[in-house]
Design an enzyme around this catalytic site. Structure first.
Site, short mmCIF file in Angstrom:
data_model
loop_
_atom_site.label_atom_id
_atom_site.label_comp_id
_atom_site.label_asym_id
_atom_site.label_seq_id
_atom_site.Cartn_x
_atom_site.Cartn_y
_atom_site.Cartn_z
N ASP A 288 -21.39 -6.72 -39.31
CA ASP A 288 -20.69 -5.81 -40.22
C ASP A 288 -19.61 -6.65 -40.89
O ASP A 288 -18.47 -6.69 -40.45
CB ASP A 288 -20.10 -4.65 -39.42
N CYS A 341 -19.58 -1.99 -46.00
CA CYS A 341 -19.15 -0.70 -46.53
C CYS A 341 -18.84 -0.90 -48.01
O CYS A 341 -17.80 -0.49 -48.52
CB CYS A 341 -17.97 -0.11 -45.77
#
Length: 388
Positions: A288, A341
């Site tokens: 991530d 994101c």
């Protein structure tokens, strides 16, 4: 505090923010100095400040100036509130409107209306296509508060009932079978028994959906390479029988993971970079990666205005380096779950394409883009398989 005084406090805080101070720090310092402000006052001022930052371009244009006062005037006009009813000069309210402020009429460009950074318009249009206006409109609003039900300790309806008993009203969200959207009582979550006993964790619904789609090995070894606060480690641990190893280049970001894992009953262990050396390859590496956070601009609106071309280019370079690095950590037949994101192709599809072009043994098993228009933050997931 009166409603007018709250807007005045927000204007002062916004002036400090515009001068370069982080909004959170300014809000914290203001709250410490302002003993007269109750919890509702602090919450209202905070909301005004972050609403203004989310809508910084449009509020400044409509308010006539990119100052704290100008942003407040613009924010009021955007909300359909007559600024003259708030800027009264009475008590602790802002001084009354000048004739120039009162007569100011702005014709907004599309990028101003959508609060789109001018320099990023082309990238966003190329990345979002026909969804450009819808997504940017969504990013101008406040984000919902979501909870993840810890499936190792409860189910969604049982957790929902327990929260309701504590005055926290939630509803299921379709992005994930573990997601609850908080309708009322969000500020009580941290003090609730359900939270303290590990039945629920704060986690965006789209982040939960990404975790749901990461294929866990049957047994085997799992590494969360860019673990941060551990949200995805904990979500994966709820449906994985083995131990998850969490790593971050900045170990201080992981300081809360042990307590969170203990509360959730999760097998998550943190490692420093030196402790990874010499370890056998992993069956799954979750990356991530650091990114623009453009999918989460509702939650972190300052990041939208802080980002520039040089910063984006540096992030893309860092992402490419991390992808190559974690490829060496994945076992033959193992996988990388590449996550951002971000809503920008440069950080998402383009990174995957570039990685595969230089990696003959790797294939892309799945690629998902979650839009902020679906209710949660914007996320991207690519599952890459090592065929070597």
């Amino acid at each position: 505090m009166t409603p007018d005084a709250r807007y005045a406090a927000a204007a002062d805080i916004l002036d400090s923010y515009l001068a370069g101070d982080p909004a959170e720090r300014v809000l914290t310092n203001w709250a410490r100095r302002s003993r007269f402000a109750g919890s509702r006052d602090r919450a209202a001022v905070r909301d005004h400040v972050f609403d203004a930052i989310r809508q910084r371009r449009s509020a400044a244009a409509i308010g006539g100036a990119e100052t704290g006062r100008g942003l407040v005037i613009g924010l009021l006009r955007l909300a359909g509130i007559d600024p003259d009813s708030v800027l009264t000069g009475q008590g602790y309210a802002l001084a009354p409107m000048s004739e120039a402020e009162r007569s100011h009429v702005a014709t907004l460009t599309e990028t101003e209306r959508l609060d789109c950074p001018e320099w990023l318009e082309e990238d966003l249009r190329a990345s979002l296509g026909a969804d450009f206006e819808q997504v940017l409109s969504v990013l101008r609003s406040r984000a919902d508060v979501f909870l993840r039900v810890n499936s190792a300790r409860s189910d969604r309806e049982s957790a929902r009932a327990a929260l309701r008993e504590e005055g926290i009203d939630c509803e299921p969200h379709p992005l994930s079978p573990t997601a609850l959207r908080v309708i009322d009582g969000a500020r009580r979550v941290h003090l609730s028994r359900s939270y303290q006993e590990g039945l629920v964790e704060l986690q965006d619904a789209a982040s939960q959906a990404v975790s749901d789609r990461i294929p866990l090995p049957d047994g085997g070894r799992v590494l969360d390479y860019c673990a941060g606060g551990g949200g995805k480690s904990l979500a994966l641990a709820a449906r994985f029988a083995g131990e998850i190893l969490a790593h971050d280049a900045s170990p201080e970001r992981m300081r809360d993971i042990p307590a969170r894992a203990d509360r959730a009953g999760a097998r998550v262990r943190t490692l420093r970079s030196a402790e990874l050396d010499g370890r056998a390859p992993f069956d799954l590496v979750v990356a991530d990666v650091p990114c623009s956070g453009s999918g989460a601009w509702r939650r972190q609106p300052e990041a939208k205005w802080r980002l520039d071309r040089a910063g984006l280019d540096q992030l893309c370079e860092t992402q490419a380096v991390i992808l190559r690095r974690v490829a060496d950590r994945a076992a033959p037949g193992g996988a990388i779950a590449y996550v951002t994101c971000s809503i920008l192709k440069a950080e998402n599809e383009d990174q995957v394409t570039a990685f595969l072009a230089g990696s003959d043994d790797w294939t892309c098993e799945r690629m998902d883009r979650l839009s902020p228009a679906s209710g949660g933050d914007g996320f991207f997931l690519a599952v890459l398989r090592n065929g070597g």
